[in-house]
Enzyme design. Structure first.
Site, short mmCIF file in Angstrom:
data_model
loop_
_atom_site.label_atom_id
_atom_site.label_comp_id
_atom_site.label_asym_id
_atom_site.label_seq_id
_atom_site.Cartn_x
_atom_site.Cartn_y
_atom_site.Cartn_z
N SER A 246 34.03 -29.91 -10.91
CA SER A 246 33.78 -30.42 -11.89
C SER A 246 34.95 -30.09 -13.43
CB SER A 246 32.38 -30.53 -12.36
OG SER A 246 32.15 -28.43 -13.04
N LYS A 247 35.11 -30.61 -14.06
CA LYS A 247 35.86 -30.17 -15.68
C LYS A 247 35.17 -28.48 -15.46
CE LYS A 247 36.10 -33.94 -17.83
NZ LYS A 247 36.51 -34.94 -18.88
#
Ligand code: GLU
Length: 484
Positions: A246-247
């Protein structure tokens, strides 16, 4: 094969991180291989998360990867507009139809009241479901009032092309919001209407939407529309642990990789094969190959791990593949100016191509170019410790090394034919004449002309550097050893 109409439907909430790009690659491949249509639709109804410029970044990413859309922003199409905020009237229209059919209602309940319901249910230890708190009175809908779905709790069964046969019970269905207070639809409602109106045959997206499927199935039913095919892509896992990439964990954007020197061919290849294979050991696929071999039924149903080392390896393979199959000119054209050392600007294309031709097979990333080639464009900083500390040269005295350099300089100075072949012969003659081992003699020359951690085969390096520069560097190194 039935023509597939697919879509990539990103929300412009930031850059596309690489965990999300497969949701564009697979729909693209399926549409193209069946002679269908690949649609780009911008799901911009969440105004709070809207990021200026994100749509441009999305378009840039798809274009870089060669995932050209047949319908969508810039290219238009029969279902325009392709921005959800511009399709507001469509959703309202469909929501009104549901109201008329008794399957949706205007809900003026204030947020504080809704919060109370949630707290009450939590205190009673019962699942909070809005359908248990439906307002008793029906009111006429008008702008500014949310519209909710009026669900009918029941069980559902469905097939997912990746996850197989799935089912759910009535307890997961709820009166989800269709139209928000601001008049814009929720994702839950908008994507169903758009997929319907755009004729989408395959909904290909991340598995995070699986838990909402029962509510979507209830909506398809209430709207009286056929379900499209569902293709849920498993998560891409972070390099460590069991977490989804994920970011927040630093997942980079596709454009970051572009700037880091990854070729689009390698990126497409790597991501397409992350959780998909054609059942063989093949690892290198170009677009044509992917179009020929891709199939939904070989998408893995468990998470695939993102591995940057493998991506770099694949990029190296691609650099060589492009060179070997398409030639140096094509490879050269793919390298943006920024990847070359600043000093390369003063050199003609021809010379740069010669440099590239002898080092390309060492590159994993285009950004290695600076490390590997700077000494072809500017004088290296002489660092005698690299010679004196070299494992093959350590045992020789400084005098010996100077003499050796003088012998080499003299021999090469007499050379009239500065071709790689001739240089190869001369270097071999020098081995015989000096009685040195190749590791010793060639290390000394290599370091003296490059002071770099790596250089290609010596005769090739010398040929490209040219006679004058080679001699000047040999002499400069010899002098430096004298004063060392
Ligand atoms: N707008 C959704 C997202 O960005 C797309 C999900 C879908 O493909 O339906 O996650």
């Amino acid at each position: 094969m039935e023509k597939a109409i697919t879509r990539f439907a990103p929300s412009p909430t930031g850059y596309i991180h690489i965990g999300n790009v497969r949701s564009a690659i697979y729909p693209y491949l399926l549409a193209k291989q069946t002679g269908g249509t690949f649609i780009l639709r911008i799901e911009d109804t969440d105004q709070a998360r809207y990021v200026e410029g994100a749509t441009d970044l999305i378009k840039e990413t798809l274009t870089w990867l060669g995932l050209n859309w047949d319908e969508g922003p810039d290219v238009g199409g029969p279902h325009a507009p392709y921005f959800q905020t511009e399709r507001k009237s469509h959703y309202i229209e469909w929501a009104k139809r549901l109201i008329a059919a008794g399957r949706a209602y205007a809900d003026p309940t204030p947020a504080e009241k809704i919060d109370e319901y949630r707290k009450e249910d939590t205190a009673k230890k019962i699942p909070y479901l809005y359908r248990n708190h439906r307002p008793e009175e029906t009111i006429e809908w008008q702008e500014g009032i949310p519209i909710r779905f009026k669900t009918e709790p029941k069980s559902y069964e469905w097939h997912d092309e990746v996850m197989g046969d799935l089912s759910s019970g009535p307890e997961v269905l709820d009166d989800i919001i269709l139209i928000k207070k601001d008049g814009l639809p929720t994702y839950n409602f908008a994507h169903i209407i758009d997929d319907l109106e755009m004729g989408v045959t395959h909904v290909i997206r991340g598995q995070e939407y699986l838990s909402s499927m029962p509510n979507y199935l209830a909506l398809y039913e209430a709207l009286g529309i056929d379900r499209p095919k569902f293709v849920s892509l498993p998560h891409i896992l972070a390099p460590q642990g069991n977490k989804k990439l994920s970011k927040r964990d630093g997942a980079k954007s596709v454009t970051d990789y572009k700037n880091d020197g990854i070729l689009p061919e390698a990126m497409l290849n790597y991501l397409a094969c992350l959780g998909w294979n054609d059942g063989t050991e093949q690892e290198i696929y170009d677009r044509e190959d992917l179009l020929k071999k891709f199939s939904l039924d070989r998408i893995q149903n468990s998470g695939a791990r993102f591995d940057e080392t493998k991506l770099l390896w694949m990029n190296g393979m691609w650099i060589r593949k492009i060179h070997d199959e398409e030639g140096i000119d094509i490879l050269y054209a793919k390298i943006a100016e920024d990847f070359w050392p600043e000093s390369a600007k003063n050199y003609p294309e021809d010379y740069r191509k010669k440099v590239l031709a002898i080092i390309y097979d060492r590159l994993k990333s285009l950004s290695d170019l600076k490390t590997y080639t700077t000494y072809f464009f500017e004088e290296p900083r002489i660092d005698t410790s690299l010679i004196l500390g070299n494992k093959f040269l350590k045992k020789s005295s400084e005098d010996e090394l100077q003499n050796l350099l003088a012998t080499v300089a003299e021999r090469l100075g007499n050379e009239t034919d500065w071709s790689a072949d001739r240089l190869q012969t001369t270097l071999n003659t020098l081995l015989e004449e000096t009685g040195k081992k190749p590791a010793e003699l060639f290390s000394l020359i290599r370091i003296a002309v490059s002071f770099a951690p790596f250089s290609p085969a010596l005769h090739l390096t010398l040929e490209v550097l040219g006679k004058d520069r080679t001699l000047a560097r040999l002499n400069a190194t010899k002098l430096a050893l004298e004063s060392a």
